[in-house]
Design a protein around this motif. Structure first.
Motif, PDB file in Angstrom:
ATOM      1  N   ILE A  34       0.833  -1.206   0.000  1.00  0.00           N
ATOM      2  CA  ILE A  34       0.000   0.000   0.000  1.00  0.00           C
ATOM      3  C   ILE A  34       0.875   1.266   0.000  1.00  0.00           C
ATOM      4  CG2 ILE A  34      -1.712   1.350   1.310  1.00  0.00           C
ATOM      5  CD1 ILE A  34      -3.154  -1.298   1.899  1.00  0.00           C
ATOM      6  N   LYS A  38       0.913   4.070  -2.920  1.00  0.00           N
ATOM      7  CA  LYS A  38       0.759   5.505  -2.642  1.00  0.00           C
ATOM      8  C   LYS A  38       1.864   6.309  -3.315  1.00  0.00           C
ATOM      9  CE  LYS A  38      -1.404   5.145   1.911  1.00  0.00           C
ATOM     10  NZ  LYS A  38      -1.198   5.411   3.343  1.00  0.00           N
ATOM     11  N   ASP A  98       5.781  -2.952  13.968  1.00  0.00           N
ATOM     12  CA  ASP A  98       5.183  -2.610  15.253  1.00  0.00           C
ATOM     13  C   ASP A  98       3.888  -3.416  15.390  1.00  0.00           C
ATOM     14  OD1 ASP A  98       2.856  -1.122  14.117  1.00  0.00           O
ATOM     15  OD2 ASP A  98       4.377   0.289  13.463  1.00  0.00           O
ATOM     16  N   PRO A  99       3.214  -3.352  16.541  1.00  0.00           N
ATOM     17  CA  PRO A  99       2.047  -4.237  16.748  1.00  0.00           C
ATOM     18  C   PRO A  99       0.979  -4.123  15.652  1.00  0.00           C
ATOM     19  CG  PRO A  99       2.690  -3.258  18.827  1.00  0.00           C
ATOM     20  CD  PRO A  99       3.549  -2.609  17.773  1.00  0.00           C
ATOM     21  N   ALA A 100       0.659  -2.906  15.233  1.00  0.00           N
ATOM     22  CA  ALA A 100      -0.400  -2.741  14.232  1.00  0.00           C
ATOM     23  C   ALA A 100       0.031  -3.300  12.878  1.00  0.00           C
ATOM     24  CB  ALA A 100      -0.790  -1.262  14.110  1.00  0.00           C
ATOM     25  N   ASN A 103      -0.262  -7.012  12.878  1.00  0.00           N
ATOM     26  CA  ASN A 103      -1.634  -7.523  12.772  1.00  0.00           C
ATOM     27  C   ASN A 103      -2.115  -7.608  11.331  1.00  0.00           C
ATOM     28  OD1 ASN A 103      -2.149  -8.021  15.472  1.00  0.00           O
ATOM     29  ND2 ASN A 103      -2.884  -5.941  15.872  1.00  0.00           N
TER      30      ASN A 103
ATOM     31  N   ASP B  41       0.785   9.042   6.824  1.00  0.00           N
ATOM     32  CA  ASP B  41       0.219   8.363   5.662  1.00  0.00           C
ATOM     33  C   ASP B  41       1.170   7.303   5.099  1.00  0.00           C
ATOM     34  OD1 ASP B  41      -1.959   7.947   3.998  1.00  0.00           O
ATOM     35  OD2 ASP B  41      -1.238   9.304   2.438  1.00  0.00           O
ATOM     36  N   THR B  42       2.177   6.914   5.871  1.00  0.00           N
ATOM     37  CA  THR B  42       3.100   5.875   5.397  1.00  0.00           C
ATOM     38  C   THR B  42       3.242   4.757   6.433  1.00  0.00           C
ATOM     39  OG1 THR B  42       4.958   7.139   6.290  1.00  0.00           O
ATOM     40  CG2 THR B  42       4.484   7.417   3.941  1.00  0.00           C
ATOM     41  N   SER B  43       2.272   4.617   7.297  1.00  0.00           N
ATOM     42  CA  SER B  43       2.191   3.587   8.343  1.00  0.00           C
ATOM     43  C   SER B  43       3.324   3.631   9.357  1.00  0.00           C
ATOM     44  CB  SER B  43       2.018   2.180   7.758  1.00  0.00           C
ATOM     45  OG  SER B  43       3.103   1.803   6.956  1.00  0.00           O
ATOM     46  N   GLN B  44       3.897   4.815   9.549  1.00  0.00           N
ATOM     47  CA  GLN B  44       4.937   4.946  10.566  1.00  0.00           C
ATOM     48  C   GLN B  44       4.375   5.480  11.879  1.00  0.00           C
ATOM     49  OE1 GLN B  44       8.455   4.624   9.545  1.00  0.00           O
ATOM     50  NE2 GLN B  44       7.687   3.947   7.585  1.00  0.00           N
ATOM     51  N   VAL B  49      -4.471   4.623  14.077  1.00  0.00           N
ATOM     52  CA  VAL B  49      -4.756   3.274  14.585  1.00  0.00           C
ATOM     53  C   VAL B  49      -6.229   3.139  14.980  1.00  0.00           C
ATOM     54  CG1 VAL B  49      -4.324   1.627  16.477  1.00  0.00           C
ATOM     55  CG2 VAL B  49      -2.399   2.719  15.302  1.00  0.00           C
ATOM     56  N   ALA B  56      -5.604  -4.021  16.582  1.00  0.00           N
ATOM     57  CA  ALA B  56      -5.127  -2.699  16.198  1.00  0.00           C
ATOM     58  C   ALA B  56      -4.520  -2.757  14.796  1.00  0.00           C
ATOM     59  CB  ALA B  56      -4.074  -2.220  17.198  1.00  0.00           C
ATOM     60  N   VAL B  57      -4.956  -1.870  13.934  1.00  0.00           N
ATOM     61  CA  VAL B  57      -4.360  -1.775  12.599  1.00  0.00           C
ATOM     62  C   VAL B  57      -4.211  -0.294  12.240  1.00  0.00           C
ATOM     63  CG1 VAL B  57      -5.457  -3.913  11.829  1.00  0.00           C
ATOM     64  CG2 VAL B  57      -6.501  -1.741  11.251  1.00  0.00           C
ATOM     65  N   LYS B  58      -3.352  -0.034  11.272  1.00  0.00           N
ATOM     66  CA  LYS B  58      -3.183   1.325  10.786  1.00  0.00           C
ATOM     67  C   LYS B  58      -4.161   1.552   9.648  1.00  0.00           C
ATOM     68  CE  LYS B  58       1.210   2.001  12.839  1.00  0.00           C
ATOM     69  NZ  LYS B  58       2.656   2.143  12.804  1.00  0.00           N
ATOM     70  N   THR B  61      -3.255   2.179   6.075  1.00  0.00           N
ATOM     71  CA  THR B  61      -2.564   1.136   5.313  1.00  0.00           C
ATOM     72  C   THR B  61      -3.441  -0.106   5.237  1.00  0.00           C
ATOM     73  OG1 THR B  61      -0.512   2.125   6.094  1.00  0.00           O
ATOM     74  CG2 THR B  61      -0.305   0.013   5.004  1.00  0.00           C
ATOM     75  N   HIS B 128       7.480  -0.709  24.508  1.00  0.00           N
ATOM     76  CA  HIS B 128       7.679  -1.581  23.354  1.00  0.00           C
ATOM     77  C   HIS B 128       6.430  -1.609  22.467  1.00  0.00           C
ATOM     78  CE1 HIS B 128       9.321  -4.815  20.987  1.00  0.00           C
ATOM     79  NE2 HIS B 128       8.249  -5.549  21.201  1.00  0.00           N
ATOM     80  N   TYR B 129       5.273  -1.644  23.100  1.00  0.00           N
ATOM     81  CA  TYR B 129       4.033  -1.734  22.329  1.00  0.00           C
ATOM     82  C   TYR B 129       3.767  -0.448  21.540  1.00  0.00           C
ATOM     83  CZ  TYR B 129      -0.509  -3.573  21.094  1.00  0.00           C
ATOM     84  OH  TYR B 129      -1.577  -4.071  20.383  1.00  0.00           O
ATOM     85  N   ASP B 131       5.795   1.234  19.932  1.00  0.00           N
ATOM     86  CA  ASP B 131       6.811   1.358  18.892  1.00  0.00           C
ATOM     87  C   ASP B 131       6.276   2.034  17.628  1.00  0.00           C
ATOM     88  OD1 ASP B 131       9.398   0.917  18.274  1.00  0.00           O
ATOM     89  OD2 ASP B 131       9.143  -1.128  17.556  1.00  0.00           O
ATOM     90  N   GLY B 132       5.033   1.752  17.302  1.00  0.00           N
ATOM     91  CA  GLY B 132       4.461   2.276  16.061  1.00  0.00           C
ATOM     92  C   GLY B 132       3.567   3.480  16.258  1.00  0.00           C
TER      93      GLY B 132
END
Lengths: 263, 161
Positions: A34, A38, A98-100, A103, B41-44, B49, B56-58, B61, B128-129, B131-132
């Protein structure tokens, strides 16, 4: 992002059929694809989403004791479900992104993309895994063919990856602090008949096996065994995060640390 | 255009989307749920979320069509039924876990996902969790403290207020 049609097949058979459409591109978790779309670095007409194919999900053991992971299995699922069978692989999966991202991102997507800094190619090559597609099985040694290059043919889909389980293994990586991909990482797997060492993040040719280290470790499994070895940095990735020579040095450091962690 | 139907914060939602429409765009532009922020907008960065089927997802993305049939939870559905802040949100307020607030929806959604899978995380677990999830104001200390407090743990020993 340019527009595209999306197909959401629920079986491998339907996915293969959908891949027959012109300019079709398979997509698994999309955590790389994705952002690539983009950036308009890819512009497929049809995106074939593989996330709805239940037969491509899950972790199980086969009759040979191999850990078999469906291509559309997320990193988070591998981290949870492979832990009991192959802890080093579960640990690799648990540290991607990372976690998301974990997933959504999948093993099949990572293996198919073969990013030169991705984690799973090191795990698959280091384990001597078998890559299963919709029409054949490919040994990891034959599968990874260079930066973003694999043995996959047009329209071929990674449906499963089968991992022989070593007696001990460890994945050691040093993060590139911006992208959180490995700057360099080593997957060391100790089997009864020898040691395999796979390095990611370093070479311009993508993931590779470090033959000298494998040889040295197979006769003497200790960090000292690789202390005197060095790799040539001239064909290694050289960018603002590190020179080729620095990455070559890190190959040794990561390998030693992985061996030390195994003990 | 493809019609998508999903449950968002417990309510049925539907709309016609293009293949390329991102879940974040669908939530914001079609449903008006602008609490899901688009930062990088680049999943960083993690400002987008949300939870899809409990994970949990972005949302920047993931394609909207891929959430067809899913249960989606966003920041707008986090408050208690009477409109008061939920435990995590309240803890962010109590411990000053935000400054500009841009990253906060993603932080709260990530925190909720963390506490669901790990109800009593250590400080290291929380860091740690996250991180994103990037915050450019707080230096994270108070966010971590808020999440620890939301888990019912004593945070008096954690530095920085």
């Amino acid at each position: 992002m340019y527009n595209f049609d999306v197909e959401r097949p629920s079986t491998i058979q339907d996915a293969v059929k959908a891949m027959g459409r012109e300019e079709a591109q398979p997509m698994s978790g999309g955590q790389t694809l994705i952002p690539t779309l983009k950036a308009r670095l890819a512009a497929p007409s049809v995106l074939v989403s593989l996330t709805g194919i239940d037969e491509m999900k899950g972790v199980c053991l086969d009759d040979e004791g191999r850990v078999c992971i469906g291509g559309a299995t997320t990193h988070a699922t591998v981290a949870r479900e492979a832990e009991a069978h192959y802890p080093a692989l579960a640990s690799l999966a648990a540290r991607i992104g990372d976690p998301a991202v974990r997933n959504r991102g999948t093993i099949g997507g990572s293996i198919a993309n073969n990013d030169p800094s991705a984690c799973y190619p090191a795990g698959a090559l280091g384990s001597g895994a078998t890559i299963v597609t919709n029409n054949r099985e490919i040994a990891a040694d034959d599968y990874f063919q260079g930066m973003f290059e694999t043995a996959l043919e047009e329209g071929e889909i990674v449906t499963e990856v089968k991992f022989p389980v070593p007696t001990a293994a460890h994945y050691e990586k040093i993060l590139q602090p911006a992208s959180r991909f490995p700057l360099v990482a080593a997957f060391v797997a100790k089997f009864s008949d020898g040691v395999r060492v796979a390095i990611t993040g370093a070479s311009n040719d993508g993931v590779f096996r470090w033959a000298e280290a494998e040889q040295a470790l197979s006769s003497n499994f200790s960090p000292d065994a690789v202390a005197g070895l060095s790799l040539d940095g001239s064909n290694m990735i050289s960018d603002l995060h590190g020179t080729g020579a620095y990455r070559a040095h890190l190959c040794g450091v990561m390998t030693k640390r992985a061996v030390a962690a195994i003990g | 255009m493809t019609q998508v139907k999903m449950t968002v914060n417990g309510k049925d939602a539907s709309g016609d989307v293009e293949g390329r429409t991102l879940l974040a765009q669908f939530l914001r532009d079609d449903l008006g749920l602008t609490g899901t922020h688009i930062g990088c907008d680049t999943s960083q960065c993690g400002a987008c979320v949300v939870h899809v089927n409990g994970e949990a997802v972005k949302a920047c993305t993931m394609l909207a069509v891929e959430a067809d049939g899913a249960e989606v939870a966003t920041i707008e559905g986090q408050a208690n039924a009477d409109g008061s802040l939920n435990v995590i949100q309240q803890a962010f307020q109590d411990h000053h876990g935000l400054q500009c607030g841009f990253c906060t929806p993603g932080m709260v959604m990530s925190a909720a996902a963390l506490l669901k899978e790990n109800p009593k995380p250590t400080e290291a677990d929380v860091r740690h969790y996250l991180d994103g999830n990037i915050c450019r104001c707080t230096g994270y200390h108070n966010i971590v403290k808020a999440i620890m407090a939301a888990s019912g743990q004593d945070v008096s020993a954690i530095a920085a207020e």
